[in-house]
Design an enzyme around this catalytic site. Structure first.
Site: not given
Ligand code: NAP
Length: 503
Positions: A263, A300
């Protein structure tokens, strides 16, 4: 006495420390150290989950329902400690943590009652037709069975309701699937205390401890190892498009590809139709401002775009500005998310044709609302403006008339939600917009705002890519259990060899 984290992983009933640690990044309160996750721990957790599957998948629905109810009770018993560590780690206010705890326990109990009813099994029977010509038909019975161990990625923006014992975990456990959680590094202590609650419920019900493990992050290798582990059979994820897509691609590249239910969010456009705007434009603007700034815009379902006729744009902008100026700064979930919000604001301000109506400088991890305006022609010419800026940033898109409104609707990529504000006189335009919007979004809303997702039977929280990676699924509501089930037909089995729920 206040609860303090041990900083350990929970692997199949045992708290495990690893030599390397990472610090939490609380918005307030003490910094704690947490053990860094490793692929070796992922392997241990996945093997234990597979071993647990052979008993857990064959428990009665009543046992699993009692387990879910007990997790809810154990979370409530730790309520004050969960709120304290949760507010410290995320910067979200106490009322939000308390509300989210209520939503989390409600979800667990909703899934308990859902599986007790049994309708989700979608049982079907084709009776045998022994005299059928030219060939007889055997009896065929169909039922939904759990897929196997499921991986769940905790979401940064829902430390409780979409994390350790959140919706994905509740749905998987209800289905009969053991769960391996990859904790989000934004709230490792909150993850740990909720894992304690799950462990207490496992012990109370005397279940196989492999039914649940929590591995903290601190290293990108953990997420990759989780989705690539051959014993993991499906993944539930809430987060960014970039992260979700990277993990989705890893799932597809496995020797045995598995479903990745990501999602990934969207801009949730609102179409403000002329009669509704004329009748109650100010109220619509106030409502938009409230929805846009709720939880520092870190939802989101945040409505980032409002499409309005150009002769009504000034009134909308003025009323929205008045409402947004009254909103103070709010702490964001992490330094990284705050940094991304500032960069997103700068990019928006510098994009061709964008007019800045309200730009405010954000201090460190604190977010202030921002408001911009652009014409439909300029917006349609720049795809980047259709991407989510995570935070309280609104963009007004002005249209010359109905044709441009329809063009904007047609150009949209997949969304979690789209919203129409309409009155009786707007219905002819709404009838033209609806068939387009229905193809773009998982949920279509009239005269409301997309934040505040009901957890219920009829809810869809998903949508065509890139809102989600699987448009046939929802990550909220009882239908989300389907992600972790697969249909199996049993042909000609004697009654006493059929799964218990089919007899
Ligand atoms: P994220 O960067 O997508 O990370 C979510 C999870 O996935 C974390 O556990 C992260 O691990 C892991 N992950 C991400 N990329 C990976 C990869 N290439 N390989 C392995 N594991 C990976 O999301 P976030 O930290 O929640 O937030 C970052 C950005 O996401 C925000 O600035 C926002 O734009 C967006 N966001 C969107 C929503 C939504 O509902 N649409 C919700 C939250 C955030 P790590 O802990 O190792 O990083």
């Amino acid at each position: 006495m206040t609860w303090t984290p041990h900083g350990a992983h929970l692997i199949a009933g045992t708290w495990v420390n690893t030599p390397d640690t990472f610090p939490s990044e609380p918005a307030s309160g003490p910094v704690h150290q947490f053990s860094v996750g490793t692929p070796a721990l992922v392997d241990q957790a996945a093997r234990a989950a597979e071993e647990a599957f052979w008993t857990y998948a064959y428990t009665s629905r009543e046992t699993r329902a009692a387990f879910l109810d007990r997790i809810a009770d154990e979370i409530e018993a730790r309520g004050a400690d969960i709120t304290l560590i949760g507010t410290q780690e995320t910067g979200l206010p106490t009322a939000r943590l308390e509300g989210e705890r209520g939503r989390t326990t409600m979800q667990l109990r909703l899934f308990a009652s859902h599986i007790r009813k049994g309708d989700y099994l979608d049982r079907r029977t084709d009776p045998a037709l022994p005299d059928r010509q030219p060939a007889p038909r055997p009896e065929i019975r169909l039922i939904q069975r759990p897929v196997g161990p499921v991986a769940v990625f905790g979401a940064s923006n829902f430390p409780l309701a979409f994390s350790t014992a959140g919706g994905d975990t509740a749905a998987a456990l209800a289905a009969g699937c053991p769960v391996v959680v990859k904790g989000h590094s934004a709230h490792p202590g909150t993850a740990e205390i909720v894992a304690e609650a799950v462990l207490a419920a496992i012990k109370a019900l005397d279940l196989h401890p492999g039914v649940f493990s929590l591995i903290q992050g601190g290293d990108r290798k953990v997420g990759a190892a989780v989705v690539q582990h051959p014993l993991i059979k499906a993944v539930g994820f809430t987060g960014s498009l970039a992260g979700g897509r990277a993990l989705f691609d890893l799932c597809a590249q496995r020797p045995e590809p598995i479903p990745f239910f990501g999602e990934l969010g969207s801009v949730n456009p609102m179409f403000l139709l002329p009669a509704a705007m004329a009748a109650r434009g100010e109220a619509i603007a106030k409502g938009w401002s409230g929805s846009l700034t709720l939880g520092a815009g870190q939802f989101c379902t945040n409505p980032g775009i409002a499409v309005v006729r150009q002769d009504q744009a000034d009134a909308l902008a003025q009323a929205t500005l008045d409402a947004l100026r009254a909103v103070g700064s709010q702490v964001m979930l992490t330094e990284g998310i705050a940094g991304a919000y500032s960069r997103g604001t700068e990019q928006m301000a510098g994009a061709p044709g964008v007019q800045s109506l309200l730009t405010q400088v954000c201090d460190r991890r604190n977010a202030l609302p921002q408001l911009f305006q652009i014409t439909a022609a300029d917006w349609l010419a720049n795809h980047a403006l259709a991407e989510e800026v995570f935070g309280p940033l609104g963009l007004i898109v002005t249209v010359t008339g109905e044709d441009e409104m329809l063009a904007i609707a047609r150009s949209l990529q997949g969304q979690l939600t789209t919203t129409l504000h309409l009155d009786e006189a707007d219905k002819p335009t709404a009838r033209k917009l609806l068939p387009i919007l229905e193809r773009k979004a998982g949920r279509v809303i009239v005269n409301g705002y997309p934040t505040g997702v009901e957890v219920s039977d009829a809810m869809v929280h998903g949508g065509p890519y890139p809102a989600s990676t699987n448009f046939g699924a929802t990550s909220v509501g009882t239908m989300s259990i389907r992600r972790f089930l697969r249909p199996v037909s049993f042909q000609n089995l004697p009654l006493d060899l059929l799964p218990e729920d089919l007899r």
